[in-house]
Motif scaffolding. Structure first.
Motif, PDB file in Angstrom:
ATOM      1  N   ASP A   1       1.594   1.979  -3.678  1.00  0.00           N
ATOM      2  CA  ASP A   1       0.439   2.200  -4.550  1.00  0.00           C
ATOM      3  C   ASP A   1       0.060   3.684  -4.555  1.00  0.00           C
ATOM      4  O   ASP A   1      -0.295   4.240  -3.513  1.00  0.00           O
ATOM      5  CB  ASP A   1      -0.727   1.357  -4.033  1.00  0.00           C
TER       6      ASP A   1
ATOM      7  N   PHE B   1      -2.859   5.088  -2.609  1.00  0.00           N
ATOM      8  CA  PHE B   1      -2.788   5.202  -1.154  1.00  0.00           C
ATOM      9  C   PHE B   1      -1.871   6.313  -0.673  1.00  0.00           C
ATOM     10  O   PHE B   1      -1.997   6.756   0.464  1.00  0.00           O
ATOM     11  CB  PHE B   1      -2.293   3.879  -0.544  1.00  0.00           C
ATOM     12  N   THR B   2      -0.931   6.713  -1.472  1.00  0.00           N
ATOM     13  CA  THR B   2       0.089   7.644  -0.994  1.00  0.00           C
ATOM     14  C   THR B   2       0.552   8.580  -2.100  1.00  0.00           C
ATOM     15  O   THR B   2       0.459   8.254  -3.276  1.00  0.00           O
ATOM     16  CB  THR B   2       1.299   6.871  -0.426  1.00  0.00           C
ATOM     17  N   ASN B   3       1.048   9.729  -1.688  1.00  0.00           N
ATOM     18  CA  ASN B   3       1.668  10.651  -2.647  1.00  0.00           C
ATOM     19  C   ASN B   3       3.161  10.375  -2.785  1.00  0.00           C
ATOM     20  O   ASN B   3       3.830  10.957  -3.623  1.00  0.00           O
ATOM     21  CB  ASN B   3       1.468  12.107  -2.199  1.00  0.00           C
ATOM     22  N   GLY B   4       3.673   9.509  -1.927  1.00  0.00           N
ATOM     23  CA  GLY B   4       5.092   9.169  -1.974  1.00  0.00           C
ATOM     24  C   GLY B   4       5.418   8.340  -3.203  1.00  0.00           C
ATOM     25  O   GLY B   4       4.581   7.588  -3.707  1.00  0.00           O
TER      26      GLY B   4
ATOM     27  N   GLY C   1      10.844  10.119   0.182  1.00  0.00           N
ATOM     28  CA  GLY C   1      10.166  10.510   1.413  1.00  0.00           C
ATOM     29  C   GLY C   1      10.813   9.996   2.688  1.00  0.00           C
ATOM     30  O   GLY C   1      10.463  10.436   3.778  1.00  0.00           O
TER      31      GLY C   1
ATOM     32  N   SER D   1       0.818  -1.215   0.000  1.00  0.00           N
ATOM     33  CA  SER D   1       0.000   0.000   0.000  1.00  0.00           C
ATOM     34  C   SER D   1       0.857   1.273   0.000  1.00  0.00           C
ATOM     35  O   SER D   1       0.455   2.282  -0.555  1.00  0.00           O
ATOM     36  CB  SER D   1      -0.981   0.002   1.177  1.00  0.00           C
ATOM     37  N   GLU D   2       2.059   1.243   0.579  1.00  0.00           N
ATOM     38  CA  GLU D   2       2.907   2.433   0.529  1.00  0.00           C
ATOM     39  C   GLU D   2       3.541   2.628  -0.848  1.00  0.00           C
ATOM     40  O   GLU D   2       4.098   3.682  -1.131  1.00  0.00           O
ATOM     41  CB  GLU D   2       3.982   2.413   1.618  1.00  0.00           C
TER      42      GLU D   2
END
Length: 152
Positions: free
Chosen positions: A105, A108-111, A137, A102-103
């Protein structure tokens, strides 16, 4: 399907004039029944992203793009048990770092997490490359895996 060769058997095959398939620069495995094997030319043809970190500019392919091409459900399909999925990035020297899917995708994130093959417009150094995970990030660069060869 290729046969894995040790260094000695590769040397023997080359001496005898046997053709060997080029080793992939990156293998994405564990998503579907067949791994996604990519060489540097394959990566260069995929959608490219550039990120600025401190005084450097890294260019490469988002890890999410590679997972998607390997068959990982991302975006709206990323829910329920899939939220507990993770990716281990492994380098040629055995160094490993863990990421939750998810981190990675963008839903789910702007990172951004990038498999970089270029820095400041040039190929990565022999020490860092040919591929390197870049995580702009992160406060510390400990998950910036140099010489990454596998995402699993």
């Amino acid at each position: 399907m290729g046969i894995p060769f040790s260094r000695l058997s590769r040397a023997f095959a080359l001496c005898c004039g046997l053709a060997l398939a080029a080793d992939p620069a990156l293998v994405v495995s564990g998503v579907s029944s067949a791994p996604l094997n990519l060489n540097l030319d394959d990566l260069a043809k995929l959608p490219r992203t550039t990120v600025a970190v401190k005084d450097h500019s890294y260019e490469g392919v988002l890890v999410a793009e590679l997972l998607k091409r390997a068959g990982m459900p991302l975006g709206p399909e990323m829910r329920g048990p899939l939220l507990a999925s993770c990716v281990v990035a492994e380098a040629h020297d055995g160094y490993r770092a863990l990421f939750s899917v998810s981190e990675l995708d963008p839903a789910f994130t702007n990172g951004l997490v990038l498999i970089a093959d270029r820095v400041d417009g040039k190929p990565l150094s022999a020490r860092d490359g040919p591929l390197k995970i870049v995580v702009p990030g992160d406060k510390r660069a400990d998950r910036w895996v140099r010489g990454v060869e596998r995402l699993q």
